[in-house]
Design a protein around this motif. Structure first.
Motif, PDB file in Angstrom:
ATOM      1  N   PRO A 135     -40.458  15.586 -25.850  1.00  0.00           N
ATOM      2  CA  PRO A 135     -41.081  14.450 -25.179  1.00  0.00           C
ATOM      3  C   PRO A 135     -40.948  14.467 -23.654  1.00  0.00           C
ATOM      4  O   PRO A 135     -41.827  13.969 -22.959  1.00  0.00           O
ATOM      5  CB  PRO A 135     -40.351  13.242 -25.756  1.00  0.00           C
ATOM      6  N   ALA A 136     -39.867  15.036 -23.147  1.00  0.00           N
ATOM      7  CA  ALA A 136     -39.639  14.972 -21.695  1.00  0.00           C
ATOM      8  C   ALA A 136     -38.700  16.083 -21.253  1.00  0.00           C
ATOM      9  O   ALA A 136     -37.798  16.491 -21.988  1.00  0.00           O
ATOM     10  CB  ALA A 136     -39.051  13.621 -21.316  1.00  0.00           C
ATOM     11  N   VAL A 137     -38.927  16.551 -20.021  1.00  0.00           N
ATOM     12  CA  VAL A 137     -38.047  17.527 -19.388  1.00  0.00           C
ATOM     13  C   VAL A 137     -37.687  17.016 -17.998  1.00  0.00           C
ATOM     14  O   VAL A 137     -38.417  16.214 -17.419  1.00  0.00           O
ATOM     15  CB  VAL A 137     -38.712  18.924 -19.272  1.00  0.00           C
ATOM     16  N   MET A 138     -36.537  17.487 -17.483  1.00  0.00           N
ATOM     17  CA  MET A 138     -36.165  17.077 -16.133  1.00  0.00           C
ATOM     18  C   MET A 138     -35.297  18.118 -15.457  1.00  0.00           C
ATOM     19  O   MET A 138     -34.544  18.848 -16.101  1.00  0.00           O
ATOM     20  CB  MET A 138     -35.442  15.738 -16.145  1.00  0.00           C
ATOM     21  N   THR A 139     -35.451  18.178 -14.143  1.00  0.00           N
ATOM     22  CA  THR A 139     -34.529  18.961 -13.327  1.00  0.00           C
ATOM     23  C   THR A 139     -33.463  17.990 -12.853  1.00  0.00           C
ATOM     24  O   THR A 139     -33.761  16.834 -12.557  1.00  0.00           O
ATOM     25  CB  THR A 139     -35.237  19.601 -12.118  1.00  0.00           C
ATOM     26  N   THR A 140     -32.237  18.444 -12.814  1.00  0.00           N
ATOM     27  CA  THR A 140     -31.168  17.545 -12.414  1.00  0.00           C
ATOM     28  C   THR A 140     -29.932  18.315 -11.983  1.00  0.00           C
ATOM     29  O   THR A 140     -29.669  19.410 -12.461  1.00  0.00           O
ATOM     30  CB  THR A 140     -30.790  16.567 -13.542  1.00  0.00           C
ATOM     31  N   VAL A 141     -29.198  17.719 -11.084  1.00  0.00           N
ATOM     32  CA  VAL A 141     -27.938  18.295 -10.622  1.00  0.00           C
ATOM     33  C   VAL A 141     -26.886  18.232 -11.722  1.00  0.00           C
ATOM     34  O   VAL A 141     -26.050  19.115 -11.847  1.00  0.00           O
ATOM     35  CB  VAL A 141     -27.449  17.533  -9.368  1.00  0.00           C
ATOM     36  N   GLY A 142     -26.948  17.223 -12.555  1.00  0.00           N
ATOM     37  CA  GLY A 142     -25.885  16.943 -13.512  1.00  0.00           C
ATOM     38  C   GLY A 142     -25.634  17.986 -14.577  1.00  0.00           C
ATOM     39  O   GLY A 142     -24.526  18.087 -15.096  1.00  0.00           O
ATOM     40  N   THR A 143     -26.626  18.780 -14.945  1.00  0.00           N
ATOM     41  CA  THR A 143     -26.449  19.680 -16.083  1.00  0.00           C
ATOM     42  C   THR A 143     -26.860  21.119 -15.792  1.00  0.00           C
ATOM     43  O   THR A 143     -27.134  21.877 -16.703  1.00  0.00           O
ATOM     44  CB  THR A 143     -27.280  19.181 -17.283  1.00  0.00           C
ATOM     45  N   SER A 144     -26.944  21.468 -14.540  1.00  0.00           N
ATOM     46  CA  SER A 144     -27.375  22.832 -14.221  1.00  0.00           C
ATOM     47  C   SER A 144     -26.722  23.283 -12.922  1.00  0.00           C
ATOM     48  O   SER A 144     -25.831  22.622 -12.408  1.00  0.00           O
ATOM     49  CB  SER A 144     -28.894  22.880 -14.073  1.00  0.00           C
ATOM     50  N   ARG A 145     -27.190  24.376 -12.388  1.00  0.00           N
ATOM     51  CA  ARG A 145     -26.729  24.864 -11.082  1.00  0.00           C
ATOM     52  C   ARG A 145     -27.728  24.449  -9.996  1.00  0.00           C
ATOM     53  O   ARG A 145     -27.820  25.071  -8.966  1.00  0.00           O
ATOM     54  CB  ARG A 145     -26.578  26.383 -11.110  1.00  0.00           C
ATOM     55  N   PHE A 146     -28.463  23.382 -10.262  1.00  0.00           N
ATOM     56  CA  PHE A 146     -29.455  22.846  -9.329  1.00  0.00           C
ATOM     57  C   PHE A 146     -28.824  22.574  -7.969  1.00  0.00           C
ATOM     58  O   PHE A 146     -29.442  22.763  -6.935  1.00  0.00           O
ATOM     59  CB  PHE A 146     -30.013  21.551  -9.932  1.00  0.00           C
ATOM     60  N   ASN A 147     -27.562  22.154  -7.982  1.00  0.00           N
ATOM     61  CA  ASN A 147     -26.862  21.840  -6.732  1.00  0.00           C
ATOM     62  C   ASN A 147     -26.599  23.070  -5.869  1.00  0.00           C
ATOM     63  O   ASN A 147     -26.269  22.944  -4.701  1.00  0.00           O
ATOM     64  CB  ASN A 147     -25.545  21.122  -7.027  1.00  0.00           C
ATOM     65  N   LEU A 148     -26.763  24.260  -6.415  1.00  0.00           N
ATOM     66  CA  LEU A 148     -26.559  25.492  -5.653  1.00  0.00           C
ATOM     67  C   LEU A 148     -27.841  25.983  -4.986  1.00  0.00           C
ATOM     68  O   LEU A 148     -27.811  26.928  -4.206  1.00  0.00           O
ATOM     69  CB  LEU A 148     -26.015  26.595  -6.562  1.00  0.00           C
ATOM     70  N   LEU A 149     -28.956  25.341  -5.290  1.00  0.00           N
ATOM     71  CA  LEU A 149     -30.245  25.785  -4.774  1.00  0.00           C
ATOM     72  C   LEU A 149     -30.484  25.290  -3.351  1.00  0.00           C
ATOM     73  O   LEU A 149     -30.046  24.197  -2.981  1.00  0.00           O
ATOM     74  CB  LEU A 149     -31.378  25.281  -5.674  1.00  0.00           C
TER      75      LEU A 149
END
Length: 115
Positions: free
Chosen positions: A47-61
């Protein structure tokens, strides 16, 4: 405007799948791997997807990598699921507003700003 927002939120039923940042062996963002993963999720009806700092290495980008990641996710979803995109973990309101505009431009349904 309120009824449009409420209708959009009602489209989210079930889990929201966080999209992990994929990296190549040299440490570069692997947009092809991200796109394949999002396409697979959307094709099986998530139903939905999201990018987020909380569950990935998004904060390193870097900011540019975040834009690429967000664009990759939105384009790979192709309107088949609700897309929530995020901005950088730190930054000004002005910076997050720019990321929100970019998210809208690439087809996001919602945006998460971190302050």
């Amino acid at each position: 405007m309120r009824s449009q927002r409420n209708a959009s939120l009602r489209r989210i039923e079930g889990p929201i799948y966080p999209i992990l940042s994929a990296f190549k062996e040299d440490g570069a963002l692997d947009c092809d791997a991200v796109a394949k993963y999002v396409d697979m999720l959307a094709s099986v009806g998530v139903p939905a997807v999201m990018t987020t700092v909380g569950t990935s290495r998004f904060n390193l980008l870097t900011d540019d990598e975040i834009r690429k990641m967000n664009e990759t996710v939105a384009r790979a979803a192709k309107g088949r699921c609700f897309v929530i995109l995020a901005g950088p973990q730190q930054g000004s309101t002005k910076l997050n507003a720019a990321f929100a505009r970019h998210a809208e431009d690439v087809g996001a349904d919602a945006f998460i700003g971190f302050y």
